[in-house]
Structures are given as structure tokens and as C-alpha cells.
Design a protein around this motif. Structure first.
Motif, PDB file in Angstrom:
ATOM      1  N   VAL A 285      17.056  -7.697   1.550  1.00 60.72           N
ATOM      2  CA  VAL A 285      18.151  -6.735   1.624  1.00 60.72           C
ATOM      3  C   VAL A 285      17.933  -5.634   0.587  1.00 60.72           C
ATOM      4  CG1 VAL A 285      20.638  -6.437   1.298  1.00 60.72           C
ATOM      5  CG2 VAL A 285      19.775  -8.431   2.528  1.00 60.72           C
ATOM      6  N   THR A 286      17.465  -6.002  -0.586  1.00 60.60           N
ATOM      7  CA  THR A 286      17.232  -5.019  -1.643  1.00 60.60           C
ATOM      8  C   THR A 286      16.122  -4.048  -1.262  1.00 60.60           C
ATOM      9  OG1 THR A 286      17.941  -6.631  -3.281  1.00 60.60           O
ATOM     10  CG2 THR A 286      16.673  -4.744  -4.090  1.00 60.60           C
ATOM     11  N   ARG A 287      15.020  -4.565  -0.746  1.00 57.73           N
ATOM     12  CA  ARG A 287      13.916  -3.699  -0.328  1.00 57.73           C
ATOM     13  C   ARG A 287      14.363  -2.792   0.812  1.00 57.73           C
ATOM     14  NH1 ARG A 287       8.019  -5.788   1.758  1.00 57.73           N
ATOM     15  NH2 ARG A 287       8.647  -5.059   3.820  1.00 57.73           N
ATOM     16  N   LYS A 288      15.151  -3.330   1.730  1.00 56.74           N
ATOM     17  CA  LYS A 288      15.659  -2.533   2.845  1.00 56.74           C
ATOM     18  C   LYS A 288      16.569  -1.409   2.336  1.00 56.74           C
ATOM     19  CE  LYS A 288      18.286  -2.892   7.119  1.00 56.74           C
ATOM     20  NZ  LYS A 288      19.063  -3.755   7.994  1.00 56.74           N
ATOM     21  N   ALA A 289      17.422  -1.707   1.357  1.00 57.04           N
ATOM     22  CA  ALA A 289      18.319  -0.693   0.802  1.00 57.04           C
ATOM     23  C   ALA A 289      17.531   0.407   0.099  1.00 57.04           C
ATOM     24  CB  ALA A 289      19.306  -1.341  -0.163  1.00 57.04           C
ATOM     25  N   MET A 290      16.548   0.003  -0.680  1.00 57.69           N
ATOM     26  CA  MET A 290      15.720   0.970  -1.395  1.00 57.69           C
ATOM     27  C   MET A 290      14.960   1.859  -0.411  1.00 57.69           C
ATOM     28  SD  MET A 290      13.113  -0.014  -4.414  1.00 57.69           S
ATOM     29  CE  MET A 290      11.478   0.608  -4.184  1.00 57.69           C
ATOM     30  N   THR A 291      14.396   1.242   0.596  1.00 53.68           N
ATOM     31  CA  THR A 291      13.641   1.977   1.601  1.00 53.68           C
ATOM     32  C   THR A 291      14.549   2.897   2.412  1.00 53.68           C
ATOM     33  OG1 THR A 291      12.029   0.190   1.711  1.00 53.68           O
ATOM     34  CG2 THR A 291      12.076   1.700   3.560  1.00 53.68           C
ATOM     35  N   SER A 292      15.730   2.421   2.780  1.00 54.93           N
ATOM     36  CA  SER A 292      16.666   3.247   3.557  1.00 54.93           C
ATOM     37  C   SER A 292      17.079   4.487   2.779  1.00 54.93           C
ATOM     38  CB  SER A 292      17.909   2.442   3.932  1.00 54.93           C
ATOM     39  OG  SER A 292      17.579   1.389   4.793  1.00 54.93           O
ATOM     40  N   GLY A 293      17.353   4.317   1.500  1.00 54.36           N
ATOM     41  CA  GLY A 293      17.707   5.459   0.673  1.00 54.36           C
ATOM     42  C   GLY A 293      16.570   6.458   0.569  1.00 54.36           C
ATOM     43  N   PHE A 294      15.358   5.942   0.403  1.00 54.31           N
ATOM     44  CA  PHE A 294      14.192   6.827   0.288  1.00 54.31           C
ATOM     45  C   PHE A 294      13.921   7.558   1.598  1.00 54.31           C
ATOM     46  CE2 PHE A 294       9.604   7.755   0.078  1.00 54.31           C
ATOM     47  CZ  PHE A 294       9.592   8.519  -1.076  1.00 54.31           C
ATOM     48  N   VAL A 295      14.008   6.854   2.723  1.00 53.29           N
ATOM     49  CA  VAL A 295      13.797   7.478   4.034  1.00 53.29           C
ATOM     50  C   VAL A 295      14.823   8.582   4.255  1.00 53.29           C
ATOM     51  CG1 VAL A 295      13.964   7.081   6.536  1.00 53.29           C
ATOM     52  CG2 VAL A 295      12.634   5.520   5.113  1.00 53.29           C
ATOM     53  N   THR A 296      16.076   8.305   3.931  1.00 50.08           N
ATOM     54  CA  THR A 296      17.125   9.315   4.080  1.00 50.08           C
ATOM     55  C   THR A 296      16.811  10.536   3.230  1.00 50.08           C
ATOM     56  OG1 THR A 296      18.773   7.607   4.512  1.00 50.08           O
ATOM     57  CG2 THR A 296      19.602   9.762   3.826  1.00 50.08           C
TER      58      THR A 296
ATOM     59  N   GLU B  11       7.044  14.819   3.285  1.00 51.70           N
ATOM     60  CA  GLU B  11       8.334  14.107   3.318  1.00 51.70           C
ATOM     61  C   GLU B  11       8.558  13.451   4.677  1.00 51.70           C
ATOM     62  OE1 GLU B  11       9.948  17.387   0.153  1.00 51.70           O
ATOM     63  OE2 GLU B  11      10.416  17.624   2.287  1.00 51.70           O
ATOM     64  N   ALA B  12       8.271  14.167   5.743  1.00 57.30           N
ATOM     65  CA  ALA B  12       8.441  13.606   7.087  1.00 57.30           C
ATOM     66  C   ALA B  12       7.482  12.426   7.299  1.00 57.30           C
ATOM     67  CB  ALA B  12       8.217  14.683   8.143  1.00 57.30           C
ATOM     68  N   ALA B  13       6.237  12.576   6.861  1.00 56.29           N
ATOM     69  CA  ALA B  13       5.260  11.496   7.035  1.00 56.29           C
ATOM     70  C   ALA B  13       5.653  10.253   6.236  1.00 56.29           C
ATOM     71  CB  ALA B  13       3.868  11.977   6.621  1.00 56.29           C
ATOM     72  N   LEU B  14       6.097  10.445   4.999  1.00 55.63           N
ATOM     73  CA  LEU B  14       6.533   9.294   4.196  1.00 55.63           C
ATOM     74  C   LEU B  14       7.748   8.615   4.827  1.00 55.63           C
ATOM     75  CD1 LEU B  14       6.193  10.375   0.457  1.00 55.63           C
ATOM     76  CD2 LEU B  14       5.056   8.469   1.594  1.00 55.63           C
ATOM     77  N   GLY B  15       8.697   9.405   5.282  1.00 54.76           N
ATOM     78  CA  GLY B  15       9.876   8.833   5.938  1.00 54.76           C
ATOM     79  C   GLY B  15       9.498   8.013   7.158  1.00 54.76           C
ATOM     80  N   LEU B  16       8.624   8.566   7.979  1.00 53.58           N
ATOM     81  CA  LEU B  16       8.184   7.848   9.181  1.00 53.58           C
ATOM     82  C   LEU B  16       7.382   6.598   8.829  1.00 53.58           C
ATOM     83  CD1 LEU B  16       7.197  10.876  11.440  1.00 53.58           C
ATOM     84  CD2 LEU B  16       9.147   9.318  11.765  1.00 53.58           C
ATOM     85  N   ALA B  17       6.538   6.682   7.811  1.00 51.19           N
ATOM     86  CA  ALA B  17       5.742   5.521   7.406  1.00 51.19           C
ATOM     87  C   ALA B  17       6.638   4.384   6.916  1.00 51.19           C
ATOM     88  CB  ALA B  17       4.740   5.919   6.317  1.00 51.19           C
TER      89      ALA B  17
ATOM     90  N   CYS C  83      13.886  11.535   2.114  1.00 48.75           N
ATOM     91  CA  CYS C  83      12.717  12.233   2.662  1.00 48.75           C
ATOM     92  C   CYS C  83      13.096  13.127   3.827  1.00 48.75           C
ATOM     93  CB  CYS C  83      11.655  11.229   3.111  1.00 48.75           C
ATOM     94  SG  CYS C  83      10.697  10.531   1.768  1.00 48.75           S
ATOM     95  N   PHE C  84      13.870  12.598   4.761  1.00 49.43           N
ATOM     96  CA  PHE C  84      14.229  13.389   5.932  1.00 49.43           C
ATOM     97  C   PHE C  84      15.170  14.543   5.579  1.00 49.43           C
ATOM     98  CE2 PHE C  84      13.253   9.554   8.819  1.00 49.43           C
ATOM     99  CZ  PHE C  84      11.937   9.957   8.950  1.00 49.43           C
TER     100      PHE C  84
ATOM    101  N   THR D 209       0.828  -1.206   0.000  1.00 53.13           N
ATOM    102  CA  THR D 209       0.000   0.000   0.000  1.00 53.13           C
ATOM    103  C   THR D 209       0.864   1.258   0.000  1.00 53.13           C
ATOM    104  OG1 THR D 209      -1.757  -1.154   1.183  1.00 53.13           O
ATOM    105  CG2 THR D 209      -1.780   1.250   1.290  1.00 53.13           C
ATOM    106  N   LEU D 210       1.873   1.286   0.862  1.00 54.47           N
ATOM    107  CA  LEU D 210       2.730   2.468   0.961  1.00 54.47           C
ATOM    108  C   LEU D 210       3.560   2.657  -0.307  1.00 54.47           C
ATOM    109  CD1 LEU D 210       3.558   4.822   2.727  1.00 54.47           C
ATOM    110  CD2 LEU D 210       5.260   3.327   3.805  1.00 54.47           C
ATOM    111  N   ALA D 211       4.075   1.577  -0.864  1.00 55.94           N
ATOM    112  CA  ALA D 211       4.864   1.674  -2.102  1.00 55.94           C
ATOM    113  C   ALA D 211       3.985   2.142  -3.260  1.00 55.94           C
ATOM    114  CB  ALA D 211       5.510   0.332  -2.420  1.00 55.94           C
ATOM    115  N   THR D 212       2.750   1.656  -3.320  1.00 59.07           N
ATOM    116  CA  THR D 212       1.833   2.076  -4.376  1.00 59.07           C
ATOM    117  C   THR D 212       1.492   3.556  -4.232  1.00 59.07           C
ATOM    118  OG1 THR D 212       0.908  -0.150  -4.522  1.00 59.07           O
ATOM    119  CG2 THR D 212      -0.419   1.640  -5.444  1.00 59.07           C
ATOM    120  N   PHE D 213       1.181   3.989  -3.015  1.00 58.87           N
ATOM    121  CA  PHE D 213       0.899   5.404  -2.768  1.00 58.87           C
ATOM    122  C   PHE D 213       2.095   6.267  -3.149  1.00 58.87           C
ATOM    123  CE2 PHE D 213       1.353   9.087   0.017  1.00 58.87           C
ATOM    124  CZ  PHE D 213       0.222   9.811  -0.340  1.00 58.87           C
ATOM    125  N   THR D 214       3.288   5.836  -2.753  1.00 55.44           N
ATOM    126  CA  THR D 214       4.504   6.587  -3.055  1.00 55.44           C
ATOM    127  C   THR D 214       4.725   6.662  -4.558  1.00 55.44           C
ATOM    128  OG1 THR D 214       5.467   5.942  -0.934  1.00 55.44           O
ATOM    129  CG2 THR D 214       6.995   6.705  -2.628  1.00 55.44           C
TER     130      THR D 214
END
Length: 132
Positions: free
Chosen positions: A70-81, A110-116, A83-84, A7-12
Motif C-alpha cells: 500500500v505504501t509503495r502504491k501510494a508513493m507511486t500514485s503521487g509520483f505518477v500524478t 515526465e510522461a515517460a516516467l509516469g507511464l513507466a 509527472c502527468f 530499476t525504475l526507482a533507481t533511475f528515478t
């Protein structure tokens, strides 16, 4: 409120696609919202920004059904960084008077997406992983 990664990836992805269209075809609209004057240099940066939003949107859309990895975590970590950092930069630009209060909508998003995404990552760490 808890979201699934899908859901979050689709919204993003949809948000990134919308931003790609706006930055690509009507950048003056977002700049007006932020109280920043449009110029040809801003237009050049905006169109390049549109390409980046399109790319990020495609990545999240294509990865929306991926299991924790690991790939999803890397992608998410980059996006969170990202966003913040964008949220901090936007807030700083507002404080310094370089942008109007409209930029706070972007900062909040940006803050809400990072936190989500952090919440999704945290909850996926708690779930037992299926063994192959």
C-alpha cells in the motif's frame, strides 16, 4: 520495454539527484534550455525546487527494494500524478509561448516516467502476493 520497480526507482532517484544539483547550482542552464529568462525570483524557486527533487530522489532510492505494498502504491500514485500534471503544465506553457521547445524534453521525460510507473503498478497487480 518492461522494467522492474527496483530499476525504475533507481533511475528515478538518480534523475532526481541530478535535477537537484542542476536546480540548486545551475538553474540558469535549465531555464536557458526552456527559453525562460533567469531572475533572482526564479533562482529562489529553483533552489527550493532542488530541495524537493533531493527529497523525492531519497524516497525512491530508499524504497527501491520494497515489495508491492500500500505504501509503495501510494508513493507511486503521487509520483505518477505529479509527472502527468507537470507534463500537461509544461506542454501548456509551450503552447502559450511562455517556454521554448526545450521544455518538451521535460514533458516527454515526465510522461515517460509516469507511464513507466503505471506499467510497473499494473504488472505488480497481476503477480500473486506472497502470504505471511
Amino acid at each position: 520495454m518492461r522494467f522492474s520497480y527496483c530499476t525504475l526507482a533507481t533511475f528515478t532517484a538518480l534523475l532526481c539527484f541530478a535535477l537537484a544539483i542542476i536546480w540548486g547550482f545551475k538553474p540558469d542552464l535549465l531555464l536557458w534550455l526552456w527559453s525562460v529568462e533567469y531572475s533572482s525570483a526564479m533562482g529562489l524557486v529553483a533552489r527550493r525546487n532542488a530541495a524537493l527533487f533531493l527529497a523525492v530522489g531519497i524516497m525512491f532510492y530508499r524504497a527501491r527494494h520494497s515489495p508491492p505494498s500500500v505504501t509503495r502504491k501510494a508513493m507511486t500514485s503521487g509520483f505518477v500524478t505529479g509527472c502527468f500534471v507537470l507534463a500537461v503544465l509544461g506542454f501548456g506553457e509551450w503552447l502559450n509561448g511562455h517556454a521554448g521547445p526545450g521544455i518538451l524534453l521535460a514533458v516527454a521525460t515526465e510522461a515517460a516516467l509516469g507511464l513507466a510507473f503505471l506499467q510497473i503498478r499494473h504488472s505488480s497487480l497481476k503477480q500473486p502476493q506472497a502470504s505471511i
